[in-house]
Design a protein around this motif. Sequence first.
Motif, PDB file in Angstrom:
ATOM      1  N   LEU A  15       0.837  -1.205   0.000  1.00 59.52           N
ATOM      2  CA  LEU A  15       0.000   0.000   0.000  1.00 59.52           C
ATOM      3  C   LEU A  15       0.870   1.253   0.000  1.00 59.52           C
ATOM      4  CD1 LEU A  15      -2.869   1.153   0.129  1.00 59.52           C
ATOM      5  CD2 LEU A  15      -2.694   1.087   2.622  1.00 59.52           C
ATOM      6  N   VAL A  16       1.956   1.208   0.757  1.00 59.22           N
ATOM      7  CA  VAL A  16       2.931   2.312   0.801  1.00 59.22           C
ATOM      8  C   VAL A  16       4.269   1.753   0.332  1.00 59.22           C
ATOM      9  CG1 VAL A  16       4.070   4.031   2.236  1.00 59.22           C
ATOM     10  CG2 VAL A  16       1.715   3.354   2.737  1.00 59.22           C
ATOM     11  N   ASN A  17       4.706   2.175  -0.843  1.00 58.25           N
ATOM     12  CA  ASN A  17       5.925   1.602  -1.394  1.00 58.25           C
ATOM     13  C   ASN A  17       7.164   2.419  -1.010  1.00 58.25           C
ATOM     14  OD1 ASN A  17       5.962   3.853  -3.095  1.00 58.25           O
ATOM     15  ND2 ASN A  17       5.124   2.753  -4.835  1.00 58.25           N
ATOM     16  N   ARG A  18       8.296   2.027  -1.543  1.00 59.87           N
ATOM     17  CA  ARG A  18       9.584   2.634  -1.175  1.00 59.87           C
ATOM     18  C   ARG A  18       9.639   4.107  -1.554  1.00 59.87           C
ATOM     19  NH1 ARG A  18      14.231  -1.057  -3.145  1.00 59.87           N
ATOM     20  NH2 ARG A  18      13.105  -2.459  -1.726  1.00 59.87           N
ATOM     21  N   ALA A  19       9.139   4.438  -2.729  1.00 57.34           N
ATOM     22  CA  ALA A  19       9.179   5.840  -3.164  1.00 57.34           C
ATOM     23  C   ALA A  19       8.289   6.714  -2.290  1.00 57.34           C
ATOM     24  CB  ALA A  19       8.747   5.933  -4.627  1.00 57.34           C
ATOM     25  N   MET A  20       7.148   6.185  -1.871  1.00 56.66           N
ATOM     26  CA  MET A  20       6.258   6.955  -1.004  1.00 56.66           C
ATOM     27  C   MET A  20       6.918   7.236   0.336  1.00 56.66           C
ATOM     28  SD  MET A  20       2.601   5.088  -1.637  1.00 56.66           S
ATOM     29  CE  MET A  20       1.906   4.881  -3.277  1.00 56.66           C
ATOM     30  N   ILE A  21       7.581   6.222   0.889  1.00 58.45           N
ATOM     31  CA  ILE A  21       8.262   6.412   2.177  1.00 58.45           C
ATOM     32  C   ILE A  21       9.355   7.470   2.054  1.00 58.45           C
ATOM     33  CG2 ILE A  21       9.747   5.285   3.879  1.00 58.45           C
ATOM     34  CD1 ILE A  21       8.163   2.738   3.412  1.00 58.45           C
ATOM     35  N   ARG A  22      10.095   7.444   0.946  1.00 59.18           N
ATOM     36  CA  ARG A  22      11.122   8.467   0.723  1.00 59.18           C
ATOM     37  C   ARG A  22      10.509   9.862   0.682  1.00 59.18           C
ATOM     38  NH1 ARG A  22      13.348   8.767  -5.193  1.00 59.18           N
ATOM     39  NH2 ARG A  22      11.148   9.356  -5.402  1.00 59.18           N
ATOM     40  N   ILE A  24       7.561  10.880   1.862  1.00 61.06           N
ATOM     41  CA  ILE A  24       6.968  11.254   3.145  1.00 61.06           C
ATOM     42  C   ILE A  24       8.051  11.679   4.131  1.00 61.06           C
ATOM     43  CG2 ILE A  24       5.721  10.349   5.152  1.00 61.06           C
ATOM     44  CD1 ILE A  24       4.158   8.557   3.188  1.00 61.06           C
ATOM     45  N   ALA A  25       9.138  10.903   4.179  1.00 63.66           N
ATOM     46  CA  ALA A  25      10.238  11.240   5.088  1.00 63.66           C
ATOM     47  C   ALA A  25      10.862  12.582   4.715  1.00 63.66           C
ATOM     48  CB  ALA A  25      11.291  10.135   5.062  1.00 63.66           C
ATOM     49  N   GLY A  26      11.049  12.814   3.417  1.00 68.82           N
ATOM     50  CA  GLY A  26      11.635  14.078   2.980  1.00 68.82           C
ATOM     51  C   GLY A  26      10.769  15.269   3.326  1.00 68.82           C
ATOM     52  N   ALA A  27       9.463  15.153   3.069  1.00 70.67           N
ATOM     53  CA  ALA A  27       8.542  16.246   3.385  1.00 70.67           C
ATOM     54  C   ALA A  27       8.486  16.491   4.887  1.00 70.67           C
ATOM     55  CB  ALA A  27       7.158  15.932   2.842  1.00 70.67           C
ATOM     56  N   SER A  28       8.515  15.421   5.667  1.00 72.82           N
ATOM     57  CA  SER A  28       8.450  15.551   7.126  1.00 72.82           C
ATOM     58  C   SER A  28       9.673  16.265   7.673  1.00 72.82           C
ATOM     59  CB  SER A  28       8.321  14.170   7.774  1.00 72.82           C
ATOM     60  OG  SER A  28       7.150  13.511   7.332  1.00 72.82           O
ATOM     61  N   ILE A  29      10.839  15.954   7.124  1.00 72.82           N
ATOM     62  CA  ILE A  29      12.069  16.610   7.574  1.00 72.82           C
ATOM     63  C   ILE A  29      12.000  18.116   7.326  1.00 72.82           C
ATOM     64  CG2 ILE A  29      14.547  16.846   7.085  1.00 72.82           C
ATOM     65  CD1 ILE A  29      14.572  13.806   6.560  1.00 72.82           C
ATOM     66  N   PHE A  30      11.551  18.499   6.144  1.00 71.86           N
ATOM     67  CA  PHE A  30      11.452  19.920   5.804  1.00 71.86           C
ATOM     68  C   PHE A  30      10.458  20.627   6.721  1.00 71.86           C
ATOM     69  CE2 PHE A  30       9.450  23.402   3.448  1.00 71.86           C
ATOM     70  CZ  PHE A  30      10.557  24.160   3.105  1.00 71.86           C
ATOM     71  N   GLN A  31       9.279  20.050   6.889  1.00 77.69           N
ATOM     72  CA  GLN A  31       8.240  20.692   7.686  1.00 77.69           C
ATOM     73  C   GLN A  31       8.617  20.755   9.163  1.00 77.69           C
ATOM     74  OE1 GLN A  31       4.597  18.621   6.769  1.00 77.69           O
ATOM     75  NE2 GLN A  31       4.811  18.999   4.576  1.00 77.69           N
ATOM     76  N   PHE A  32       9.231  19.699   9.668  1.00 78.67           N
ATOM     77  CA  PHE A  32       9.645  19.704  11.067  1.00 78.67           C
ATOM     78  C   PHE A  32      10.717  20.764  11.306  1.00 78.67           C
ATOM     79  CE2 PHE A  32      12.449  18.178  14.473  1.00 78.67           C
ATOM     80  CZ  PHE A  32      11.539  18.036  15.513  1.00 78.67           C
ATOM     81  N   MET A 154       8.531  26.628  -1.250  1.00 81.10           N
ATOM     82  CA  MET A 154       9.801  25.915  -1.116  1.00 81.10           C
ATOM     83  C   MET A 154       9.591  24.413  -0.918  1.00 81.10           C
ATOM     84  SD  MET A 154      12.120  28.505   1.211  1.00 81.10           S
ATOM     85  CE  MET A 154      13.383  27.241   1.411  1.00 81.10           C
ATOM     86  N   GLN A 155       8.389  24.036  -0.483  1.00 81.05           N
ATOM     87  CA  GLN A 155       8.082  22.610  -0.363  1.00 81.05           C
ATOM     88  C   GLN A 155       8.139  21.935  -1.726  1.00 81.05           C
ATOM     89  OE1 GLN A 155       6.514  20.910   2.867  1.00 81.05           O
ATOM     90  NE2 GLN A 155       7.702  19.454   1.703  1.00 81.05           N
ATOM     91  N   LEU A 156       7.773  22.661  -2.776  1.00 80.17           N
ATOM     92  CA  LEU A 156       7.868  22.121  -4.133  1.00 80.17           C
ATOM     93  C   LEU A 156       9.331  21.882  -4.515  1.00 80.17           C
ATOM     94  CD1 LEU A 156       5.250  24.241  -6.129  1.00 80.17           C
ATOM     95  CD2 LEU A 156       5.087  21.824  -5.536  1.00 80.17           C
ATOM     96  N   ALA A 157      10.175  22.883  -4.252  1.00 78.78           N
ATOM     97  CA  ALA A 157      11.599  22.740  -4.577  1.00 78.78           C
ATOM     98  C   ALA A 157      12.235  21.619  -3.772  1.00 78.78           C
ATOM     99  CB  ALA A 157      12.322  24.067  -4.319  1.00 78.78           C
ATOM    100  N   TRP A 158      11.863  21.524  -2.498  1.00 81.42           N
ATOM    101  CA  TRP A 158      12.404  20.460  -1.657  1.00 81.42           C
ATOM    102  C   TRP A 158      11.961  19.085  -2.163  1.00 81.42           C
ATOM    103  CZ3 TRP A 158      16.087  19.722   1.769  1.00 81.42           C
ATOM    104  CH2 TRP A 158      16.047  18.593   2.579  1.00 81.42           C
ATOM    105  N   ARG A 163      13.488  13.755  -4.698  1.00 80.11           N
ATOM    106  CA  ARG A 163      13.336  12.704  -5.704  1.00 80.11           C
ATOM    107  C   ARG A 163      14.662  12.297  -6.345  1.00 80.11           C
ATOM    108  NH1 ARG A 163       8.532  14.765  -4.882  1.00 80.11           N
ATOM    109  NH2 ARG A 163       6.629  13.655  -5.488  1.00 80.11           N
ATOM    110  N   PHE A 164      15.713  13.043  -6.075  1.00 87.92           N
ATOM    111  CA  PHE A 164      17.042  12.646  -6.538  1.00 87.92           C
ATOM    112  C   PHE A 164      17.678  11.619  -5.611  1.00 87.92           C
ATOM    113  CE2 PHE A 164      16.706  16.594  -8.972  1.00 87.92           C
ATOM    114  CZ  PHE A 164      17.268  16.216 -10.178  1.00 87.92           C
TER     115      PHE A 164
END
Length: 206
Positions: A15-22, A24-32, A154-158, A163-164
């Motif tokens: 249901l949640v694959n590897r790319a989704m986890i990446r 989600i983790a990236g967005a969470s780091i930025f927002q936190f 900046m969330q878009l740029a992040w 994704r790299f």
Amino acid sequence: PSLMDKKPFGRHAPLVNRAMIRNIAGASIFQFTVAMVLQFAGRQIFNIPCFDSTWGNPENEPACYGSTLELNSLIFNTFVFMQIFNEINCRRIEEKNVLHNIWKSPLFCIILALTIGGQIGIMVGIGATRIGEKIGIVTITGPMWAVSVVLGVMQLAWGYLVRFYPLEWCIGADDEDVTDMSKLEELIHWKSRKPRVIESMDVEPV
């Protein structure tokens, strides 16, 4: 449309694959990070003075309660705009150009516009009233609005940069083979995954 070109993964796909986890983790780091910087340095960044609330009773409130409400409202507004622009990031899981053909999704654009309009209404309309102050929302200054929107963009740029990050150095199951272990999982000796066993439900004839 590109999603429709892919073959179906079947019932065993996660249901949640590897790319989704990446992502989600990236967005969470930025927002936190943004939330913590505003929480602990927001008063100094915006030179928020100490003042009491507009509608409350200063004798029954903590010192500088009005400035605390303003700072909290700034953090709330920034967080909402980061979520709004992260919705655009979520349009595509692995592709970097998340804005591709966005105008061909009118319903998505309408929902996005309504969300932005609703947030502005809450901050400007309700934030200027006694009700807004009671629920912890007050109006904020122009520079605070600008920073909230810029940090949201900046969330878009992040998300583009996230994704790299190579998927082989992420945790999580792969769509095509849930048992495939990434390099990171092998390095940290992550528990191996087994394909889900879906029992068939035999219905007896009446």
